[in-house]
Each structure stands twice: as C-alpha cells, then as structure tokens.
Write a protein that holds these residues in place. Structure first.
Motif, mmCIF file in Angstrom:
data_model
loop_
_atom_site.group_PDB
_atom_site.id
_atom_site.type_symbol
_atom_site.label_atom_id
_atom_site.label_comp_id
_atom_site.label_asym_id
_atom_site.label_seq_id
_atom_site.Cartn_x
_atom_site.Cartn_y
_atom_site.Cartn_z
ATOM 1 N N GLN A 193 -27.259 -91.657 87.106
ATOM 2 C CA GLN A 193 -28.070 -92.634 86.381
ATOM 3 C C GLN A 193 -28.106 -93.981 87.104
ATOM 4 O O GLN A 193 -29.164 -94.614 87.216
ATOM 5 N N VAL A 194 -26.951 -94.410 87.590
ATOM 6 C CA VAL A 194 -26.896 -95.697 88.299
ATOM 7 C C VAL A 194 -27.733 -95.642 89.566
ATOM 8 O O VAL A 194 -28.491 -96.582 89.886
ATOM 9 N N ALA A 200 -34.762 -97.537 91.843
ATOM 10 C CA ALA A 200 -35.993 -98.101 91.288
ATOM 11 C C ALA A 200 -36.148 -99.568 91.675
ATOM 12 O O ALA A 200 -37.270 -100.100 91.663
ATOM 13 N N ASN A 201 -35.023 -100.230 92.009
ATOM 14 C CA ASN A 201 -35.047 -101.632 92.463
ATOM 15 C C ASN A 201 -35.873 -102.500 91.517
ATOM 16 O O ASN A 201 -36.807 -103.204 91.918
ATOM 17 N N LEU A 202 -35.516 -102.441 90.252
ATOM 18 C CA LEU A 202 -36.294 -103.122 89.218
ATOM 19 C C LEU A 202 -36.113 -104.632 89.302
ATOM 20 O O LEU A 202 -35.062 -105.137 89.683
ATOM 21 N N THR A 203 -37.174 -105.355 88.916
ATOM 22 C CA THR A 203 -37.139 -106.815 88.869
ATOM 23 C C THR A 203 -37.653 -107.254 87.506
ATOM 24 O O THR A 203 -38.727 -106.797 87.070
ATOM 25 N N GLU A 204 -36.918 -108.110 86.872
ATOM 26 C CA GLU A 204 -37.327 -108.579 85.551
ATOM 27 C C GLU A 204 -38.678 -109.295 85.639
ATOM 28 O O GLU A 204 -38.882 -110.154 86.492
ATOM 29 N N GLY A 205 -39.633 -108.904 84.801
ATOM 30 C CA GLY A 205 -40.958 -109.522 84.774
ATOM 31 C C GLY A 205 -41.999 -108.754 85.568
ATOM 32 O O GLY A 205 -43.200 -109.001 85.436
ATOM 33 N N ILE A 308 -42.937 -94.986 87.247
ATOM 34 C CA ILE A 308 -41.477 -94.976 87.437
ATOM 35 C C ILE A 308 -40.802 -95.775 86.320
ATOM 36 O O ILE A 308 -39.819 -95.345 85.719
ATOM 37 N N ILE A 309 -41.365 -96.969 86.061
ATOM 38 C CA ILE A 309 -40.795 -97.837 85.016
ATOM 39 C C ILE A 309 -40.896 -97.178 83.651
ATOM 40 O O ILE A 309 -39.917 -97.135 82.886
ATOM 41 N N TYR A 310 -42.099 -96.629 83.327
ATOM 42 C CA TYR A 310 -42.289 -96.001 82.014
ATOM 43 C C TYR A 310 -41.362 -94.791 81.835
ATOM 44 O O TYR A 310 -40.822 -94.561 80.745
ATOM 45 N N THR A 311 -41.180 -94.017 82.878
ATOM 46 C CA THR A 311 -40.313 -92.836 82.807
ATOM 47 C C THR A 311 -38.867 -93.245 82.506
ATOM 48 O O THR A 311 -38.189 -92.630 81.675
ATOM 49 N N LEU A 312 -38.397 -94.286 83.205
ATOM 50 C CA LEU A 312 -37.031 -94.769 82.980
ATOM 51 C C LEU A 312 -36.867 -95.333 81.567
ATOM 52 O O LEU A 312 -35.840 -95.137 80.911
ATOM 53 N N GLN A 313 -37.907 -96.031 81.097
ATOM 54 C CA GLN A 313 -37.836 -96.595 79.736
ATOM 55 C C GLN A 313 -37.777 -95.485 78.695
ATOM 56 O O GLN A 313 -37.030 -95.568 77.714
ATOM 57 N N LYS A 314 -38.563 -94.448 78.896
ATOM 58 C CA LYS A 314 -38.557 -93.341 77.956
ATOM 59 C C LYS A 314 -37.219 -92.619 77.987
ATOM 60 O O LYS A 314 -36.662 -92.248 76.941
ATOM 61 N N LYS A 315 -36.678 -92.441 79.166
ATOM 62 C CA LYS A 315 -35.402 -91.740 79.324
ATOM 63 C C LYS A 315 -34.267 -92.476 78.603
ATOM 64 O O LYS A 315 -33.417 -91.860 77.966
ATOM 65 N N HIS A 316 -34.270 -93.807 78.731
ATOM 66 C CA HIS A 316 -33.182 -94.610 78.153
ATOM 67 C C HIS A 316 -33.554 -95.204 76.794
ATOM 68 O O HIS A 316 -32.806 -96.010 76.254
ATOM 69 N N GLU A 323 -34.144 -104.571 79.518
ATOM 70 C CA GLU A 323 -33.204 -103.643 78.880
ATOM 71 C C GLU A 323 -32.699 -102.603 79.870
ATOM 72 O O GLU A 323 -31.529 -102.205 79.839
ATOM 73 N N LEU A 324 -33.594 -102.148 80.770
ATOM 74 C CA LEU A 324 -33.162 -101.204 81.807
ATOM 75 C C LEU A 324 -32.124 -101.829 82.726
ATOM 76 O O LEU A 324 -31.133 -101.198 83.103
ATOM 77 N N LEU A 325 -32.337 -103.099 83.079
ATOM 78 C CA LEU A 325 -31.374 -103.795 83.936
ATOM 79 C C LEU A 325 -30.031 -103.968 83.221
ATOM 80 O O LEU A 325 -28.976 -103.878 83.858
ATOM 81 N N ASP A 326 -30.088 -104.231 81.901
ATOM 82 C CA ASP A 326 -28.840 -104.332 81.124
ATOM 83 C C ASP A 326 -28.087 -103.002 81.142
ATOM 84 O O ASP A 326 -26.859 -102.966 81.304
ATOM 85 N N ILE A 327 -28.827 -101.902 80.976
ATOM 86 C CA ILE A 327 -28.209 -100.570 81.013
ATOM 87 C C ILE A 327 -27.599 -100.312 82.387
ATOM 88 O O ILE A 327 -26.478 -99.786 82.504
ATOM 89 N N GLN A 328 -28.336 -100.700 83.422
ATOM 90 C CA GLN A 328 -27.826 -100.506 84.777
ATOM 91 C C GLN A 328 -26.501 -101.259 84.976
ATOM 92 O O GLN A 328 -25.537 -100.718 85.522
#
Length: 557
Positions: A193-194, A200-205, A308-316, A323-328
């Motif tokens: 998961q990590v 995904a190298n997510l960035t807030e915003g 990619i973002i939507y898939t991760l949001q649905k998964k978590h 929120e995804l970054l908080d989970i990470q």
C-alpha cells in the motif's frame, strides 16, 4: 459537629428545629417513631440520592438544613478548592427537594453538587448503622482501618499516583506488543500500500487543478470560439462602426464642448477609462483564444492521472488527495514502528520495570507501616474488648504481603482473626463472631479509628443490638469517652443503660392529628429523662421500681 438541624416536610416530619451539642447524646423512642427518618434526612445532607416519596404528602417541597461548627477541624482547603465561602467557624448545608422532581443543594448559600456534598459529608459525619457491621468481613475495610491507624493517607496518595502510571505503562507495553504482532502479520500488504501511494507521487491540490484542466481540454473548441467571438464583438466593425471606434468618437465629441459645458470633461474621462479597459479586454480575449488548443494527447495524460487518483480514493474510501496523503503518512508510521518495534518494546519494558520499582518502594513503606499498625490495633482492640464481656478475647490482624501481587492499595491482604474464647482456632471475625460480638468489635474499632481521625460527628444507629446489661453500660462508657475530645457522638438506642450515659437526651415520638401522623423529636429535661428511661425498663406501665432504677442509672453514669 452539628449545632442545629432543621427539617421541613420530610416523611412524617412537618417541621423540626433541633439544637445539638458536643459530647455524647442519645436518641430514644419506640420502634417506628421516626428515628430512621431523621437519619434519612441527615443522609440527604451527605449527598445521598433523593427519593421524592420522602416529601411529606401534600407538600410542594421539603428542606433539610444543618449548621455545623467546624472551627477546630482544619477544613479551609476544601472550601478554597471548591471556591466556596467560608468564615473559618461555621458551615451551613441545605438540601431542597420539590414535588416536581427537582433537587438542589447549597453549601454556605452557594449552589453545590452532590459530589461536593459527599466529599464534605465524609469529613463531617460518620453514620454507623447496623448493616455496616457487615463491613467487618470485608478486606478493604480491614485494610483501610490499618491505614487510618498508621496515618498512611499521604503515602497512599503517592502510591496510587505511581501505581496509576505503572498500570498505564503496562497497558502501553501490551498495546505495543499486540500492535507489533498485528503489524508483522500485515507487513507485506502494508508495504504494498505504501509503495502504491508513493509511486503515485501525489501532491495536495493537484486533483482540483487536473479536473479544471480536463474540463478546459474537453471543451477547447467551444471555449476558443467564445473568446474570439467576444473579442470580435468589441473590435470588429458592425453596421459601419466598431464598438471601440464609436466610444473613441464619443470621447472626441465630448471634449469639443468642454469649454462651454464643464460636465462634459468628467464624462469624457469616464468614457476614456472604459475605452482603455475594453481595449485591454479585447486583447486579452484574443490572446487567451490563441492559447487555447485542443490537445488529445494532453487530455489523455490528465485523465490517466485522474484515474490513478480516483482509483486510490475508492480503494481507501476517501474523497481527497489530502486524505490519501494522510493515509500514506500513517502507513509509513506503522512500517516505521514495525522496523523499530523491538527497540520501542524494549524501551517500554524498561519503563514498566522502572515504574514497578517505584511502586514497590512505596508499597514496601506502606506494608511496614501496616505491620506496625497491626500490632497496635491488636493490643488496643483487646484492651477495649476486655471490659465488653470478652475476658478471653483473642484478636489478630493478619497481614499477608506478596510483592508479586500488586494492587491499587499495595501488596498487602488484611484479615481480622477473632476468637472470644480461650481455646479454639482464630478465624475471620465475620465467620465466628455472634451479632452482639460483632457490634462490640465494631464499636471498639470505631473508638480506635476516632482516635486517629479528627471526625466532628459520629452517629451510632442501634449499635447495641445483641447486647444488654453491664455490657451495654460498658459500650455507653466507650461512646461517652469518644465524645469527650471535641467530638459529637450520637447514639440511637433502645437500651436504658446506654440512654442513661448521654449528656443530652432526645426523644422521638409520633402524634396522630385529625388528618395525619407526625413525628417529633424533643430534648428531655432531667425529670423527663427519668420517666423515659423508666419506660425503657418497664414498658408502658410506670412502676416505682422502674423510676428508682432509672434514677440510679442516671446517678451512676
């Protein structure tokens, strides 16, 4: 101690005002006359639960109020901690119940909680009723008795604080071990998961920016057409004239008459500002229209990123990149704890060990004080019980210490072992003593504790149950002695031998009126005391022998 007691509309009491005194007082009266009612009313002042059935039938409210003399008992801290008025000498407690179900309490005319009443009441009054004899069989009561005699209050407070920290450290260690085991079982999935979130190298915003860009790309032709159209409407000639040209011509016309019409100057300037703004808007519209272009490749890239973002949001099961970054971060923390769990658990074990040593150190001091107090209690209890008809009494305060069995009170278990006879095995007092013997043991204990605790008022409710004659007289002498040290001792009794020893004597009686039965309590004069004790000796019919006997009892007290 209680100076005055006022009871209004409580049970069978319509109105009662009673003045009480220091020393040993007795309350007598026939069974059912209302002695327990008075104790119930006093109980309300001590924070006991209110029963609306106690309100006198037909009354809208009942009031119980007592004035206490507390000048000799060092109670300033309680009033300061609870922000209550205190003059250093008196305390007034009032409890009001209404038929509608409301209950109010006041300490020195300041509203107070029942918890405050209970805390204050424990420092003012000890009511010993018959059912409290059962406490003699409870280990915590026996242990508490030794702690009182040993004056362990400060040491116990320190111990309980350290013990609480010790249990918290143990809980933290247990949770860390359980978490480490659980995390190790899930380690592979956690790492997956990590890694997935890290890749995904997510960035807030970024989600909001990508969604806006996708909208623009999907409607590029429509946007481009609208921008060009708006620009052309401003700059392109229509019906022989363009908007900007007409405005410029209007400005010239206005400026031509400014010399003869001053207001035209301001209007010309305002139109000039409009001309500049419109020209700037037209140029910006044209520039933005040139920048907009339909780019299928970029649109595909944006949509892929959003997928990619939507898939991760649905998964978590979340709705934002934040929120995804908080989970990470939480997952990374869990992995870090897995990687460092052995060191962390080692530190916690050390913390538990250090704290346990602290607790054991204080527990050892408590235990030593209890063993010393046990010897003193054994000696003093035997001394007090010998004249109470127990010439062969044996009493042992057994203190069993086990450092491996820590509790919130230390590592000692206490049991009072008793035998009233020369021969025979010592056994727990609650198993071997008769009712009368238990009453005498409890009285002796109360007298012993009273010497260690500066309690203003002690009330005994028929502690004389199961005794009579000379034994009752000896019990009365103990209670009288207890009341001779700035203390108020009140005994509710059926025995004339005890009643005769009171410095003050009150009688409870019932009176039938046309529409109700009422309870009263009155102080007795010397003459009335003789009659009351004579009745207690002979029953309803007064005999000269009973009167003479009553006088003799009173004279010999």
């Amino acid at each position: 101690m209680i100076k005055n007691l006022h009871i209004e509309n409580y049970a069978l009491i319509e109105a009662l005002d009673l003045e009480l005194h220091e020393g040993f007082s007795v309350i007598t009266g026939e069974t059912g006359a209302g002695k327990s009612i008075i104790l119930g009313a006093i109980g309300l002042l001590l924070g006991q639960r209110a029963d609306l059935k106690a309100i006198k039938a037909g009354a809208k409210r009942c009031v119980v109020e007592a004035t206490f003399d507390v000048c000799s008992y060092g109670m300033q801290d309680f009033f300061e901690e609870n922000d209550l008025d205190f003059d250093g000498s008196e305390c007034i407690i009032r409890r009001e119940l209404t038929a509608s179900g409301k209950s109010r309490a006041f300490i020195n005319d300041t509203p107070a909680s029942l918890a405050q009443l209970k805390e204050l009441g424990e420092q003012l009054i000890d009511i010993h009723s018959q059912h409290k004899n059962l406490l003699l069989g409870k280990e915590d009561f026996q242990l508490g008795t030794l702690d009182i005699v040993a004056k362990n209050d400060k040491l116990l407070t320190e111990y309980k604080g350290e013990y609480k920290e010790y249990k918290q450290a143990e809980k933290q260690l247990k949770e860390a071990i359980e978490e480490a085991q659980s995390n190790k079982e899930d380690e592979d999935y956690l790492r997956f998961q990590v890694e997935q979130l890290a890749d995904a190298n997510l960035t807030e915003g970024e989600q909001e920016e990508l969604e806006e860009e996708a909208e623009t790309l999907e409607h590029a032709e429509e946007i481009k057409s609208s921008l060009y159209s708006a620009s052309n409407n401003i700059q392109t000639e229509s019906d022989g004239a363009e908007a900007l040209g007409l405005i410029k011509q209007s400005i010239s016309e206005l400026r031509s008459v400014t010399s003869v019409y001053g207001a035209a100057e301001e209007l010309a300037n305002r139109l000039d500002s409009c001309y500049i703004e419109l020209k700037d808007i037209a140029e910006e519209l044209e520039g933005q229209a040139e920048d907009i272009e339909y780019n299928p490749q970029r649109l595909e890239q944006v949509n892929d990123r959003l997928n990619i973002i939507y898939t991760l949001q649905k998964k978590h099961n979340v709705e934002s990149v934040k929120e995804l970054l908080d989970i990470q971060r939480n997952l990374e923390d869990r992995l870090m704890r897995i990687d460092n769990s052995d060191d962390f658990i080692k530190q916690l074990r050390q913390k538990v060990s250090v704290q346990r040593d602290k607790v054991l150190g204080i527990a050892e001091k408590l235990s030593k004080a209890r063993h010393d107090a046990a010897k003193a209690v054994e000696h003093e209890m035997v001394e007090k019980l010998l004249p109470l008809g127990m010439p062969n009494v044996q009493l042992q305060c057994s203190v069993i210490s086990n450092p491996d069995d820590l509790s919130s009170t230390g590592y000692d278990q206490v049991q009072f072992l008793f035998n009233a006879n020369k021969s025979g095995e010592l056994k727990p007092v609650s198993q071997i003593a008769s009712g009368g013997e238990i009453a005498r043991v409890m009285l002796a204990l109360k007298a012993l504790i009273a010497g260690a605790v500066k309690l203003p008022t002690i009330i005994f409710d028929e502690i004389d149950t199961g005794v009579s004659g000379s034994i009752a007289e000896k019990m009365a002498m103990i209670m009288k002695e207890m009341g001779s040290h700035e203390r108020q001792v009140i005994s509710i009794t059926h025995l004339p031998q005890i009643a005769a020893f009171g410095s003050h004597h009150y009688k409870v009686y019932k009176e039938d009126t046309n529409d109700a039965t009422l309870s009263h309590i009155v102080p007795l004069t010397d003459e009335q005391r003789v009659e009351e004790i004579a009745h207690m000796l002979s029953g309803a019919t007064l005999t000269q022998a009973a009167l003479d006997n009553a006088k003799e009892l009173l004279n010999n007290k």
